[in-house]
Design an enzyme around this catalytic site. Sequence first.
Site, short mmCIF file in Angstrom:
data_model
loop_
_atom_site.label_atom_id
_atom_site.label_comp_id
_atom_site.label_asym_id
_atom_site.label_seq_id
_atom_site.Cartn_x
_atom_site.Cartn_y
_atom_site.Cartn_z
N ASP A 171 -10.73 2.66 2.19
CA ASP A 171 -11.12 1.92 3.39
C ASP A 171 -11.94 2.78 4.36
OD1 ASP A 171 -10.10 -0.56 2.76
OD2 ASP A 171 -8.17 -0.22 3.76
N LYS B 150 0.81 -1.23 0.00
CA LYS B 150 0.00 0.00 0.00
C LYS B 150 0.84 1.27 0.00
CE LYS B 150 -4.26 -1.92 1.83
NZ LYS B 150 -5.35 -1.74 2.78
P1 NAP Z 1 -1.82 -4.12 10.17
O1 NAP Z 1 -1.44 -2.91 9.38
O2 NAP Z 1 -0.86 -5.27 10.25
O3 NAP Z 1 -2.16 -3.62 11.67
C1 NAP Z 1 -2.56 -4.51 12.67
C2 NAP Z 1 -2.68 -3.77 14.00
O4 NAP Z 1 -3.08 -4.74 15.00
C3 NAP Z 1 -1.37 -3.17 14.49
O5 NAP Z 1 -1.64 -2.04 15.30
C4 NAP Z 1 -0.81 -4.30 15.34
O6 NAP Z 1 0.12 -3.90 16.32
C5 NAP Z 1 -2.06 -4.81 16.01
N1 NAP Z 1 -1.91 -6.17 16.48
C6 NAP Z 1 -1.59 -7.27 15.75
N2 NAP Z 1 -1.51 -8.36 16.55
C7 NAP Z 1 -1.77 -7.93 17.80
C8 NAP Z 1 -1.83 -8.58 19.08
N3 NAP Z 1 -1.60 -9.90 19.20
N4 NAP Z 1 -2.13 -7.84 20.16
C9 NAP Z 1 -2.35 -6.50 20.04
N5 NAP Z 1 -2.30 -5.82 18.87
C10 NAP Z 1 -2.03 -6.55 17.76
O7 NAP Z 1 -3.18 -4.74 9.64
P2 NAP Z 1 -4.40 -3.95 8.96
O8 NAP Z 1 -4.22 -3.91 7.50
O9 NAP Z 1 -4.59 -2.67 9.70
O10 NAP Z 1 -5.62 -4.97 9.23
C11 NAP Z 1 -6.16 -5.14 10.53
C12 NAP Z 1 -7.44 -5.98 10.43
O11 NAP Z 1 -8.42 -5.26 9.71
C13 NAP Z 1 -7.23 -7.31 9.68
O12 NAP Z 1 -7.97 -8.31 10.33
C14 NAP Z 1 -7.81 -7.04 8.32
O13 NAP Z 1 -8.34 -8.20 7.71
C15 NAP Z 1 -8.93 -6.06 8.67
N6 NAP Z 1 -9.29 -5.20 7.53
C16 NAP Z 1 -10.57 -5.25 7.08
C17 NAP Z 1 -10.96 -4.45 6.04
C18 NAP Z 1 -12.37 -4.51 5.53
O14 NAP Z 1 -12.63 -4.04 4.41
N7 NAP Z 1 -13.30 -5.04 6.31
C19 NAP Z 1 -10.03 -3.57 5.42
C20 NAP Z 1 -8.72 -3.55 5.90
C21 NAP Z 1 -8.36 -4.37 6.98
P3 NAP Z 1 1.71 -3.87 15.99
O15 NAP Z 1 1.89 -2.77 14.98
O16 NAP Z 1 2.33 -3.60 17.31
O17 NAP Z 1 2.05 -5.23 15.43
#
Ligand code: NAP
Length: 270
Positions: free
Chosen positions: A111, A75
């Site tokens: 998003d 991205k």
């Molecule tokens: P990302 O950029 O990897 O961010 C994940 C976030 O969650 C980070 O703040 C990370 O912290 C935190 N995290 C991960 N594991 C954790 C744990 N065990 N305990 C506490 N915090 C934790 O991922 P993303 O792209 O934002 O996606 C996040 C979620 O949203 C995913 O499930 C994705 O499928 C969903 N999503 C859905 C849509 C939709 O259209 N519905 C769109 C986008 C994303 P750290 O940085 O410290 O690792």
Amino acid sequence: MTDVAGISGETRLAAVIGDPVRHSRSPAIHNAAYAATGLDRVFLALEVPDGRGFDAVRSMPVLGIDGFSVTMPHKADAARACDELSPDASALGSVNTVVRRDGSLWGDSTDGEGLLRSLADAALDVAGRTVLLLGAGGAARASALALGRAGARVTVAARRPDAARTAAALAPGADAIDLGAAVSGDFEVVLNATPLGMGGEILPVEPPFPGQWAVDLIYHPSDTPFLAAARARGAHCVGGIGMLVHQAALGFEAMTGVPAPLEVMRRAAQ
Ligand code: NAP
């Protein structure tokens, strides 16, 4: 002359790029929308290795590709490859949609608007509401920007304080706290933007009670332990499928100029 798949020399191409990308629902959603609107187009999933997202986007004019949906880890690289960015994409330094327009590459991040539209579908107006946003990654930052613009009072809770502060800076007046200090009972809306729940994990906050809202961005599974617990308590619940469909619909419209067949896309996503 077309073959049995309806593909000919006239057929135009768009794709999702990511790594991994084989699990993506984008081809099913966009191809269903092409079929419903009679567009002679095909949408593929292209596995582009980490570090090659910039090159992939710059190849679009060479190959005549109309649009890319962009997922992890490309991205930010894709945003750098664009000639122009929407205000949201510029604020986030990240795109999930790239379109060829008048010979240049235009990037957007749909998003946040997708999230707001999915909340509107559930009759949740976040203006003036307190929102506890769990996580500070890409989806959380897009959510913070959109929620702030919609007038929500956002608190970002994440395990890394610097990441929480960066996300909170995107929403006017937002606070940043440690994930361990988050008390969900203090908020009207609790929104999970972490992947916790994709594999059955439990979030480290109390599930919401009646009168509160539980929102989970996870769409696979469609019902997470967080949503199931909140629903069992009588809270309002919103899952991630609506956001997935709306962000795809915005991308479809940017790539084709045709109104998105939302219900067709929703069925394909499910
Ligand atoms: P990302 O950029 O990897 O961010 C994940 C976030 O969650 C980070 O703040 C990370 O912290 C935190 N995290 C991960 N594991 C954790 C744990 N065990 N305990 C506490 N915090 C934790 O991922 P993303 O792209 O934002 O996606 C996040 C979620 O949203 C995913 O499930 C994705 O499928 C969903 N999503 C859905 C849509 C939709 O259209 N519905 C769109 C986008 C994303 P750290 O940085 O410290 O690792």
